[in-house]
Design a protein around this motif. Structure first.
Motif, PDB file in Angstrom:
ATOM      1  N   ASN A 539       0.846  -1.187   0.000  1.00  0.00           N
ATOM      2  CA  ASN A 539       0.000   0.000   0.000  1.00  0.00           C
ATOM      3  C   ASN A 539       0.890   1.248   0.000  1.00  0.00           C
ATOM      4  N   LYS A 542       1.198   3.678   2.937  1.00  0.00           N
ATOM      5  CA  LYS A 542       1.864   3.237   4.165  1.00  0.00           C
ATOM      6  C   LYS A 542       3.346   2.912   3.951  1.00  0.00           C
ATOM      7  N   TYR A 610      -7.853   2.525   1.567  1.00  0.00           N
ATOM      8  CA  TYR A 610      -7.604   1.200   2.145  1.00  0.00           C
ATOM      9  C   TYR A 610      -7.112   1.265   3.584  1.00  0.00           C
ATOM     10  N   GLU A 612      -5.951   1.047   7.086  1.00  0.00           N
ATOM     11  CA  GLU A 612      -4.764   0.546   7.776  1.00  0.00           C
ATOM     12  C   GLU A 612      -4.112  -0.654   7.085  1.00  0.00           C
ATOM     13  N   GLU A 613      -4.520  -0.941   5.860  1.00  0.00           N
ATOM     14  CA  GLU A 613      -3.895  -2.063   5.147  1.00  0.00           C
ATOM     15  C   GLU A 613      -2.437  -1.741   4.823  1.00  0.00           C
ATOM     16  N   LEU A 614      -1.548  -2.629   5.224  1.00  0.00           N
ATOM     17  CA  LEU A 614      -0.127  -2.471   4.928  1.00  0.00           C
ATOM     18  C   LEU A 614       0.217  -3.112   3.588  1.00  0.00           C
ATOM     19  N   THR A 616      -1.220  -6.519   0.653  1.00  0.00           N
ATOM     20  CA  THR A 616      -2.043  -7.672   0.296  1.00  0.00           C
ATOM     21  C   THR A 616      -1.131  -8.723  -0.316  1.00  0.00           C
ATOM     22  N   VAL A 635      -4.768 -10.252   3.624  1.00  0.00           N
ATOM     23  CA  VAL A 635      -4.446  -8.836   3.866  1.00  0.00           C
ATOM     24  C   VAL A 635      -3.790  -8.690   5.238  1.00  0.00           C
ATOM     25  N   ASN A 637      -2.925  -5.935   8.046  1.00  0.00           N
ATOM     26  CA  ASN A 637      -3.230  -4.578   8.495  1.00  0.00           C
ATOM     27  C   ASN A 637      -2.173  -4.076   9.472  1.00  0.00           C
ATOM     28  N   MET A 638      -2.041  -2.746   9.527  1.00  0.00           N
ATOM     29  CA  MET A 638      -1.156  -2.130  10.517  1.00  0.00           C
ATOM     30  C   MET A 638      -1.700  -2.438  11.911  1.00  0.00           C
ATOM     31  N   ASN A 639      -0.813  -2.758  12.841  1.00  0.00           N
ATOM     32  CA  ASN A 639      -1.246  -2.961  14.226  1.00  0.00           C
ATOM     33  C   ASN A 639      -0.048  -2.741  15.137  1.00  0.00           C
TER      34      ASN A 639
END
Length: 703
Positions: A539, A542, A610, A612-614, A616, A635, A637-639
């Protein structure tokens, strides 16, 4: 008469007591650190009985009361312990040997031709006479030079000899003696190759110590000097190993290259090969370090797949330990574990190299012991054929049921080495036999075991690549097992495994054989998914740049991902695959991201929808007998979750690999930091592999 009868009974009872056999168990540890020592050699003195400690330092051996056990391991002082009645548990604490000079073993092996067309061996009287002359000639060295002993090795093909020089070796380069062969100093990286010298070529050996060494050869000989003179006087120490060139992956800008595509790689040969070099005190060629194979050597706590797909997907991300300005992404696959009794019937062809280059203890003798582990796991419905090749190729065992293990093992035991290496002819014959005995919906596989030194017929990587690509159309899979050192052809075996729908392992010890052909039997020999490809899309809101760590020889074009004609890697039962990406977040200034000119015709507007998607990640695979690929999408996600111990341990392995390769992307190459990260994240380590990794890094630090 009665008293004589009682005396005889008493005598027999004493004899039985003295010959009482016990099963001795125990653990061998380092006296200073308490760490277990794997690979310790344990022998019952005065007999041929012996064993080695496993990765946890444990051992088991049968011996009699009053027998003496000798414990030996390079870099440690030998321990000798007498077995007492009632004492079946003997734990040993070994001390490091701090002596300047210890021992070097120079092994020499003669080559003797054999005929294998019918599986029978013929040795002419003339050959036996030559063999006896070699023995007499070699033994002349023994006793003629102080501290030099020549031993004949039992159980090794052709009755090979070893020249033992007392006071001539060390596990650490800080106390390594200088070697001079025919007036030329031997480089540190080549010292292990001294063991391949043929004693018959040696004219004289002189061991110099203290001032007598430094006065002649300077400060490099401060720990002593071994001066070897050969009969011809022009001996060269040459490492003939070959590795495919690796060009480290660079950072790619997401805005211009949003996709990263590669084939999975379940091979683990690089780790055991690097381990061998560290244990031998050798310099490690950068191209021998495949970081992905080092990471994938270890098991990770990935959950089993629960759906219809043959593997499960696991992802996480956190801070990069060697660069606090970047992030590390871990992508893991876990293959479904198929119980051994549910694996389809196997049609296996053992393709074994018995050429002259295999004539050393860590090649053909180790190979035969390793394959016995595999044979002992076969079922009645499995069948094995054995093809060997030297100057020519021949079948020495027709297809035989796994119920007849003694017959298969005897065929292995009878093999001896000699001659040139017609690898191409061997592959042709092995595939022919595999196809003639093909089991529909079964497990059809050729298992090639060699040092990869093909020198007759097809021998180039290109020729072998063409041959194996043609043979894989038969539906027969390929496993390549590498053995030995000095002329090991990693590049050739990797090419064969890669193009032959197979896998590749390097076996340096019986412990590794147990892992590859015992513990991971199903993964090594049974494929659950083929042509497995991974494509990651980052993404751009990000991530500004990324680089794939390792997998340089497995990169694919982006369009190859959806092209079912493009070959990719295979996943075996229970196998895990782990890939790491180093990413530079948006807004971070980095010297690794170069500015590029604005594009005139391309719209580079970033889609912000999209959240918090880092990234796919997509996966494609085929069923073992299928031709159409199946796609999965996952997918990440950022966390801000805390990363797992597996994440940190995998990072430490990559970090160490980058250090060996002298990666330009290391902002911190402190070995103590790498060791600390690995130590703190050993987690569950029932087999001791992670502890061994820590020990290897400590050994490498001392070189």
């Amino acid at each position: 008469m009665k008293s004589l009868h009682y005396f005889m009974i008493l005598f027999l009872m004493i004899g039985i007591s003295n010959a009482q056999e016990l099963t001795i168990i125990g653990t061998v540890t380092d006296k200073d650190t308490g760490d277990p020592i794997p690979g310790v050699n344990i022998v019952v003195m005065g007999t041929s009985k012996g064993t080695n400690t496993d990765f946890d330092g444990h051992y088991t051996i049968n011996a009699n009361v009053n027998d003496a056990l000798e414990f030996s391991y390079i870099g440690y002082i030998k321990e000798k312990i007498t077995i007492e009645e009632g004492n079946s548990v003997i734990d040993v604490k070994m001390m490091e040997d701090t002596a300047t000079l210890e021992e070097v073993v120079v092994l020499g092996y003669g080559a003797e031709k054999r005929s294998y067309s019918t599986g029978n061996r013929t040795i002419s009287k003339a050959k036996r006479r030559r063999k006896n002359r070699r023995s007499k000639k070699t033994n002349k060295l023994s006793g003629s030079i102080a501290g030099v002993q020549v031993n004949r090795s039992s159980g090794i093909a052709n009755g090979n000899s070893s020249v033992i020089i007392r006071g001539a070796s060390s596990v650490s380069s800080s106390s390594q003696p200088l070697y001079i062969i025919d007036g030329t100093p031997v480089d540190q990286k080549d010292i292990a190759l001294v063991q391949n010298m043929d004693p018959n070529k040696i004219s004289s050996i002189n061991v110099l110590k203290d001032k007598s060494a430094t006065s002649l050869y300077g400060s490099k000989a401060k720990h002593g000097c071994i001066v070897i003179t050969t009969h011809k006087g022009n001996y060269k120490i040459n490492s003939n190993e070959s590795y495919e060139e690796i060009v480290e992956n660079n950072f790619e800008k997401v805005i211009t290259s949003p996709l990263s595509t590669f084939s999975i790689d379940v091979d683990k040969a690089a780790y055991s090969n690097v381990r061998r070099m560290i244990n031998n005190g050798q310099q490690i060629p950068a191209d021998a370090v495949k970081i992905e194979e080092m990471i994938n050597y270890f098991d990770y706590d990935y959950k089993q797949p629960t759906g219809d797909h043959p593997f499960a997907i696991h992802t996480e991300h956190g801070t990069t330990p060697w660069n606090q300005d970047t992030q590390l992404v871990k992508i893991g696959l876990k293959g479904k574990e198929i119980p051994r009794d549910q694996i389809p019937a196997s049609n296996l062809v053992f393709l074994l190299d018995v050429s002259g280059s295999m004539n050393s203890p860590n090649k053909l003798p180790l190979l035969k012991r390793a394959f016995k582990l595999l044979v002992n796991q076969l079922r009645e419905k499995d069948k094995v054929s054995i093809v060997v090749y030297a100057g020519a190729a021949g079948m020495v065992l027709k297809p035989t049921s796994g119920a007849h293990k003694d017959e298969i093992n005897q065929a292995l035991y009878n093999l001896e080495a000699g001659g040139s290496t017609a690898g191409g002819a061997g592959i042709q014959l092995a595939y022919k036999i595999a196809q003639e005995n093909f089991i529909k919906n079964g497990n059809n596989r050729v298992i090639l075991a060699t040092d990869g030194d093909f020198n007759v017929g097809m021998s180039s990587d290109k020729d072998m690549k063409t041959l194996i690509k043609e043979k894989r159309k038969s539906g027969v899979f390929l496993t390549c097992l590498g053995f030995g050192m000095g002329n090991y052809k990693d590049s050739k075996l990797e090419t064969l495994a890669d193009k032959g729908n197979g896998n590749h392992a390097y076996i340096d010890t019986m412990q590794e054989a147990q892992r590859v052909l015992g513990k991971e039997f199903g993964g090594t020999l049974y494929t659950i998914a083929k042509d497995v490809k991974i494509q990651v899309e980052f993404n751009p809101s990000k991530v500004q740049a990324y680089r794939l760590i390792g997998y340089e020889n497995r990169l694919l074009n982006d369009e190859d991902f959806v092209d079912d004609t493009k070959d990719a890697g295979e996943l075996g039962s229970g196998h895990t695959v782990t890939a790491l990406y180093e990413v530079i977040p948006v807004g971070v200034q980095s010297k690794f991201v170069n500015k590029i000119p604005d594009l005139k015709y391309t719209n580079t507007k970033i889609n912000e929808n999209y959240g918090e998607e880092l990234l796919t990640v997509k996966f494609r695979y085929k069923k073992p007998q299928g031709s159409k690929s199946i796609e999965l999408v996952h997918v990440l996600n950022m966390n801000k979750k805390q990363v797992s111990k597996d994440f940190n341990f995998a990072a430490s392995v990559a970090w160490f690999g980058m250090k060996i390769r002298k990666s330009k992307y290391l902002m911190n190459d402190n070995i103590n930091d790498i060791i600390s990260l690995a130590k703190e994240n050993k987690s569950s380590d029932s087999q001791g592999y992670r502890a061994e990794f820590v020990r290897l890094m400590n050994s490498h630090q001392a070189l």
